[in-house]
Design an enzyme around this catalytic site. Structure first.
Site, short mmCIF file in Angstrom:
data_model
loop_
_atom_site.label_atom_id
_atom_site.label_comp_id
_atom_site.label_asym_id
_atom_site.label_seq_id
_atom_site.Cartn_x
_atom_site.Cartn_y
_atom_site.Cartn_z
N GLU A 265 -2.53 -87.92 127.39
CA GLU A 265 -1.66 -89.05 127.18
C GLU A 265 -1.14 -89.71 128.53
O GLU A 265 0.18 -89.05 128.96
CB GLU A 265 -1.03 -89.27 125.32
N CYS A 299 6.24 -95.29 128.67
CA CYS A 299 4.29 -96.00 129.30
C CYS A 299 4.32 -96.82 128.88
O CYS A 299 3.29 -97.88 129.92
CB CYS A 299 4.21 -95.26 129.27
P1 NAP Z 1 4.93 -86.34 135.67
O1 NAP Z 1 5.85 -86.13 136.49
O2 NAP Z 1 4.01 -86.42 135.19
O3 NAP Z 1 6.03 -84.82 134.02
C1 NAP Z 1 5.29 -84.28 132.73
C2 NAP Z 1 5.45 -83.25 132.37
O4 NAP Z 1 4.42 -82.28 133.46
C3 NAP Z 1 6.40 -82.48 133.15
O5 NAP Z 1 6.60 -81.22 131.97
C4 NAP Z 1 6.04 -81.62 134.29
O6 NAP Z 1 6.99 -80.69 134.76
C5 NAP Z 1 4.75 -80.91 133.70
N1 NAP Z 1 3.92 -81.00 135.43
C6 NAP Z 1 3.69 -81.38 136.71
N2 NAP Z 1 3.48 -80.63 137.25
C7 NAP Z 1 2.72 -79.97 136.35
C8 NAP Z 1 0.83 -79.29 137.05
N3 NAP Z 1 0.83 -79.07 137.77
N4 NAP Z 1 0.71 -78.25 135.46
C9 NAP Z 1 1.58 -78.51 134.50
N5 NAP Z 1 2.12 -79.26 133.86
C10 NAP Z 1 2.98 -80.24 135.17
O7 NAP Z 1 5.14 -87.50 134.46
P2 NAP Z 1 6.79 -87.58 134.06
O8 NAP Z 1 7.69 -87.61 135.31
O9 NAP Z 1 7.45 -86.56 133.12
O10 NAP Z 1 6.81 -88.94 133.35
C11 NAP Z 1 6.07 -90.45 133.32
C12 NAP Z 1 5.11 -90.45 132.48
O11 NAP Z 1 4.97 -89.95 131.69
C13 NAP Z 1 4.41 -91.87 133.25
O12 NAP Z 1 3.43 -92.34 134.07
C14 NAP Z 1 4.26 -92.76 132.23
O13 NAP Z 1 3.59 -93.71 131.86
C15 NAP Z 1 4.07 -91.34 131.60
N6 NAP Z 1 4.16 -91.34 129.91
C16 NAP Z 1 2.41 -91.80 128.98
C17 NAP Z 1 2.98 -91.83 127.66
C18 NAP Z 1 2.37 -92.15 126.24
O14 NAP Z 1 1.71 -91.50 125.39
N7 NAP Z 1 1.07 -92.68 127.18
C19 NAP Z 1 4.03 -91.37 126.94
C20 NAP Z 1 5.60 -91.44 127.52
C21 NAP Z 1 5.24 -91.33 129.04
P3 NAP Z 1 7.87 -80.79 135.96
O15 NAP Z 1 9.16 -81.01 135.33
O16 NAP Z 1 9.06 -79.61 135.50
O17 NAP Z 1 7.69 -81.57 136.94
#
Ligand code: NAP
Length: 495
Positions: A265, A299
């Protein structure tokens, strides 16, 4: 709430262990989470999992899977209901951790914790339904049945913006269906995750049924996803990380026996359409709450208001007044409507987008950092934004609203759909024919009429988006647990 805030503050700076295969670990390198309202304050100190520990976590979870998957569904459901009960008992504590580690205001924190409770209650009942009999057509001379089996080891990767609800929802969905889980929390909010991991143990989930594995996503993420014993990944986060996980998971590794399942997601660029005959007061309230609640870091946040030309000027005047009246400051002070954004890096990116927006449109409210030591940004409104603009197309994930003029309702729908994302959307209109057209043609996973586009309720609004917003998993809906299961059909010849 005040007592909980004081109690939680007294626990700042505590160090938390990694948990793998029921054993606790410490590492040389540490991860420090800070209070984004006062970044000098360290909320929690965490271990940084190494690639060796990450690999060990998958192996241990794989080894325990046969035992956990053969427990009865009733037993797992009872544990999950116990977790819901404990969350309710400690609601204010979790709220307070969310205020301090994620920068949530009181009502936003309360919504996050409440959603976590709802996920536990809802998935417990869903598992009850799925573990019961599933009638299939009975062939003459046969006894035919279908049952659902768990998949195996799941990697749970949540974002920081719903550090309790989304983490809890994905984790308990995996566990209650009989999978073992590896929780890799966001590096911004590991303390909330550690508190939830402790609660799972208290609720009776065996220490080997899940691993608590904080660490940098870029250092251990690829390894977890690529490990041949990983069976599925449940991810919520940004588009780019989601796409990378999807790509890596698709490639078969030596020794791998299955096609990995990816539940991803991702981001949004959500639009609210304001029609010529809309109730403008309600529309302005709905847009402001969707755009600036939790500093626009949802999001589902509204980042595009698409307004009919006939009410455009009036809408702009009202949203400007509304945005300028919003208070920004430390999240623990309930007088503030908005708290900080999550980090210095996020603040920098958002301010850069605001600068870009100033060249792409006409700023009418906010437009920069807000005073204070925390990562504060003014609620910002930029008018006259064309659909080709970066701030119209790219997810900013901050309190920045682009306002665009539409010639008429058809044009508004075209503009709303002019996005690679398709997560949430809303329409304020009093024309039933326009709502009918939006039902058919507004291409988003979660559509709302005459209300804000944030605040999906578990059970009522199954959540997930189209296109680059993800796999449309519909969290909190009746299809969700099926993503964590596989069906087996059994036919016995009886005559
Ligand atoms: P993110 O930067 O993509 O990080 C999400 C998770 O992925 C974190 O736990 C991060 O760990 C991990 N991660 C980073 N690099 C990775 C890799 N190479 N392999 C596996 N995992 C990895 O997103 P965010 O800044 O936390 O969250 C904001 C985003 O989430 C926005 O784009 C928002 O729209 C989206 N979101 C979507 C929904 C939905 O239901 N569609 C709901 C909430 C949020 P680290 O923190 O250690 O880097």
């Amino acid at each position: 709430m005040e007592a909980a805030l004081a109690e939680v503050r007294a626990k700042f700076g505590h160090e938390y262990d990694l948990l793998i295969g029921g054993q606790r670990f410490q590492t040389a390198e540490k991860l420090r989470s800070v209070n984004p309202s006062r970044p000098a304050e360290v909320v929690g100190i965490h271990q940084k999992a190494t690639p060796e520990l990450a690999s060990r976590a998958v192996e241990e979870a794989y080894a325990y899977f046969p035992e956990w998957s053969s427990t009865s569904a009733a037993d797992r459901i009872r544990k999950l209901l116990a977790a819901a009960r404990l969350l309710r008992e400690h609601k204010f504590d979790f709220d307070a951790w969310l205020v301090y580690e994620a920068g949530k205001t009181w009502p936003e924190a309360e919504a996050d914790t409440s959603e976590a409770i709802d996920f536990c209650e809802y998935y417990a009942r869903e598992m009850l339904r799925l573990s019961g009999p599933h009638p299939v057509v009975q062939m003459p001379g046969e006894k035919d049945e279908m049952r659902y089996l768990p998949l195996g080891v799941g990697i749970i990767i949540p974002p920081w913006n719903f550090p309790l609800a989304i983490l809890a929802g994905m984790t308990v969905a995996a566990l209650v269906t009989g999978n073992t889980a590896i929780i890799k929390p966001s590096s911004e909010t590991p303390t909330i995750a550690a508190k939830f991991a402790e609660l799972l143990l208290e609720a009776g989930f065996p220490a080997k049924s899940f691993a608590f594995l904080p660490g940098s996503g870029s250092a251990i993420g690829d390894l977890l996803v690529q490990h041949p014993k990983t069976r599925f990944v449940a991810f919520t986060g940004s588009r780019d990380v989601g796409l990378r996980i999807n790509e890596l998971a698709a490639k078969k590794q030596p020794g791998q026996k299955w096609i990995k399942r990816v539940i991803a997601e991702m981001g949004g660029k959500d639009a609210i359409i304001v029609d010529a005959d809309a109730d403008l007061e309600k529309a302005v309230d709905g847009v402001a709450a969707s755009a600036f609640g939790y500093q626009g870091q949802k999001c589902s946040a509204c980042s595009r208001a698409i307004v009919d030309a006939r009410v455009y000027d009036e809408f702009l005047a009202r949203i400007q007044k509304k945005a300028e009246a919003l208070t920004v400051g430390v999240a623990d002070n309930p007088g503030n409507y908005m708290g900080p954004v999550i980090s210095e890096g996020a603040r920098r990116t958002i301010l850069q987008y605001i600068d870009v927006g100033k060249t792409e449109g006409r700023p009418v409210a906010g437009g920069g950092a807000a005073p204070g030591d925390g990562y504060f940004i003014q609620p910002t409104v930029i008018a006259d934004v064309p659909c080709t603009a970066r701030i119209f197309q790219e997810e900013i994930f901050g309190p920045v609203l682009a306002v665009t003029k539409a010639k008429d309702f058809q044009h508004a729908l075209e503009l709303a759909n002019d996005s690679e994302y398709g997560l949430t959307g809303a329409v304020f209109s009093n024309t039933p024919e326009h709502l009918r057209q939006a039902r058919d043609r507004f291409f988003v996973g979660n559509l709302y009429f005459n209300r804000k586009c944030t605040g999906a309720m578990v059970g009522a609004h199954p959540f997930g988006g189209f296109n680059m917003s993800g796999t449309d998993s519909k969290a909190g809906g009746p299809d969700y647990l099926l993503l964590f299961l596989q069906a087996k059909a059994i036919a016995e010849r009886v005559a």
